[in-house]
Write an enzyme that holds these catalytic residues in place. Structure first.
Site, short mmCIF file in Angstrom:
data_model
loop_
_atom_site.label_atom_id
_atom_site.label_comp_id
_atom_site.label_asym_id
_atom_site.label_seq_id
_atom_site.Cartn_x
_atom_site.Cartn_y
_atom_site.Cartn_z
N ASP A 205 40.04 -22.84 5.13
CA ASP A 205 39.13 -21.69 5.09
C ASP A 205 37.74 -22.22 4.80
O ASP A 205 37.54 -23.44 4.69
CB ASP A 205 39.58 -20.69 4.02
CG ASP A 205 39.42 -21.21 2.59
OD1 ASP A 205 39.04 -22.39 2.42
OD2 ASP A 205 39.66 -20.44 1.65
N ASP A 207 34.55 -21.50 2.00
CA ASP A 207 34.29 -20.81 0.73
C ASP A 207 32.80 -20.81 0.42
O ASP A 207 32.14 -21.85 0.55
CB ASP A 207 35.03 -21.54 -0.42
CG ASP A 207 36.50 -21.78 -0.12
OD1 ASP A 207 37.29 -20.84 -0.28
OD2 ASP A 207 36.86 -22.91 0.29
N ASP A 304 36.21 -17.11 2.22
CA ASP A 304 36.18 -16.56 0.86
C ASP A 304 34.73 -16.46 0.41
O ASP A 304 33.98 -17.43 0.48
CB ASP A 304 36.90 -17.50 -0.12
CG ASP A 304 38.40 -17.33 -0.09
OD1 ASP A 304 38.88 -16.29 0.38
OD2 ASP A 304 39.10 -18.26 -0.56
#
Ligand code: GTP
Ligand code: MN
Ligand code: MN
Length: 380
Positions: A205, A207, A304
């Site tokens: 992902d 962040d 995120d």
């Protein structure tokens, strides 16, 4: 013996936060094996065993040379009987039968497939496996009601979300997040955190940590950023959580004034993609209206977002840069060696009964009596 003088002898401090662990791992065969056993333990709700394997792998990651002989490991910390047995098998036989049989086991394979779904953790996967569900097709046919995250994860974006994200993708998303933040609160700052801040070239992902140099100005920022992104079609999914201090399990309760100021958004970004991706393994599952990857000009990427007040920024930055084991070891060091409680919000000194302020990561390391370790050397 004569061999001994040829052999590198290693010395490693026992906490990962006392070590410099770059991405230049000299023992990938051994650390991959131990990491697989760690993952299997974690997925089987055996966190203690998982941490033990992670710590052992982290010690090997910190070694400057490949291990060639068990004798080199004498005196090294965190290498338990079980980890040593796995290392010996690999050094002597080129493989560990335990690792190989785990990798081949139906249970491990099913756990990997099912926890590969966004929003599905070890508990849910385990329950499904006990019901005989081992594949995505079996899950679809089972008639289980999935929550919104799981539906996005399994039916819409499974392949995309299980494909590594590149640093180039992270930078493109960073520009978009920067534009959003700048549009809704000029002067607010966006910092890349997580694995990419540690110099990783790929991640699961991306962040980001968002703050504003004036305390309090960041309040209410997340919903505005999310609306900006949503209205321009950048989000495929988002779930924003307001962090109350009760949810903050891994540290001291924050001062009342800080309650509800720390927000997090779990999202799936729609990233425009010039090249066409590989073919999806799940084309049959994408029959509910979505085009399979490779036939469309975008891909889904997990992102995120975290908003922190500037007074907690250094703690949030340190806490969200990782690695996960490095963070765990920092908190263990703080608790056991310094009688302090470290979280992503604050550092509390139990002996002085007070919070210790910090405006940089360097200051936090100094409070903890640790040599400063830069992000690129926190890859434990
Ligand atoms: P990849 O994303 O797999 O490339 O690695 P990563 O190191 O970026 O992992 P991840 O994105 O899962 O987490 C980044 C950092 O955020 C890690 O240090 C985690 O410990 C931390 N983190 C993740 N979730 C939470 C959370 O809910 N609370 C806090 N305080 N920290 C978290
Ligand atoms: Mn990450
Ligand atoms: Mn993350």
């Amino acid at each position: 013996t004569g061999q001994d003088k040829e052999m590198a002898v290693f010395s490693v401090p026992s906490y990962a936060c006392q070590r410099r662990t770059t991405l230049d791992n000299q023992n990938t065969t051994l650390t991959d094996a131990l990491s697989l056993l760690a993952e299997n333990a974690e997925l089987s709700d055996e966190d203690g065993r998982g941490v033990a394997f992670r710590r052992a792998a982290a010690v090997l990651k910190a070694l400057p040379k490949p291990v060639t002989d068990m004798a080199q490991l004498r005196g090294l910390p965190c290498l338990g009987e079980h980890s040593l047995r796995v290392i010996r098998d690999i050094l002597e036989n080129g493989m560990s039968s335990e690792v190989e049989s785990t990798k081949q086991s139906e249970r491990y394979k099913a756990l990997k497939v099912l926890t590969g779904i966004f929003g599905v953790g070890a508990k849910t996967a385990d329950r499904w496996i006990r019901e005989g569900i081992h594949t995505l097709h079996q899950l679809r046919d089972s008639g289980h009601t999935l929550n919104r995250a799981q539906q996005a994860g399994v039916f819409l974006h499974y392949d995309d979300l299980n494909r590594p994200v590149s640093k180039a993708d992270a930078d493109i998303i960073g520009e978009t997040v920067g534009k959003a933040v700048d549009a809704v609160l000029p002067g607010a700052q966006v910092t890349l955190i997580g694995g990419f801040r540690r110099g990783k070239l790929t991640g699961h992902d991306v962040d980001f940590l968002i703050t504003h140099p004036e305390e309090g100005r960041e309040e209410g920022l997340m919903p505005k950023v999310v609306s900006w992104l949503e209205s321009r079609g950048f989000l495929l999914y988002q779930k924003t959580t307001r962090n109350s201090y009760l949810e903050c399990k891994d540290g001291p309760a924050r001062p009342p004034s800080n309650i509800d100021r720390f927000e997090r958004c779990l999202s799936i970004f729609k990233l425009a993609n010039e090249e066409t991706g590989g073919t999806t393994q799940l084309e049959t599952l994408t029959e509910n209206g979505t085009e399979p990857a490779g036939h469309r000009p975008w891909r889904a990427v997990r992102v995120d977002l975290v908003v922190s007040p500037v007074s907690q920024f250094a703690f949030a930055l340190l806490g969200w840069t990782g690695s996960k084991l490095f963070e765990r070891e920092l908190r263990r060091w703080a608790g056991y060696e310094k009688a302090m409680s470290l979280s992503s919000h604050a550092l509390y000194d139990n002996k002085q009964s007070r919070y210790l302020r910090a405006t940089s990561e360097e200051e936090i390391f100094a409070h903890l009596g640790l040599e400063y370790i830069p992000p690129s050397e926190r890859n434990a």
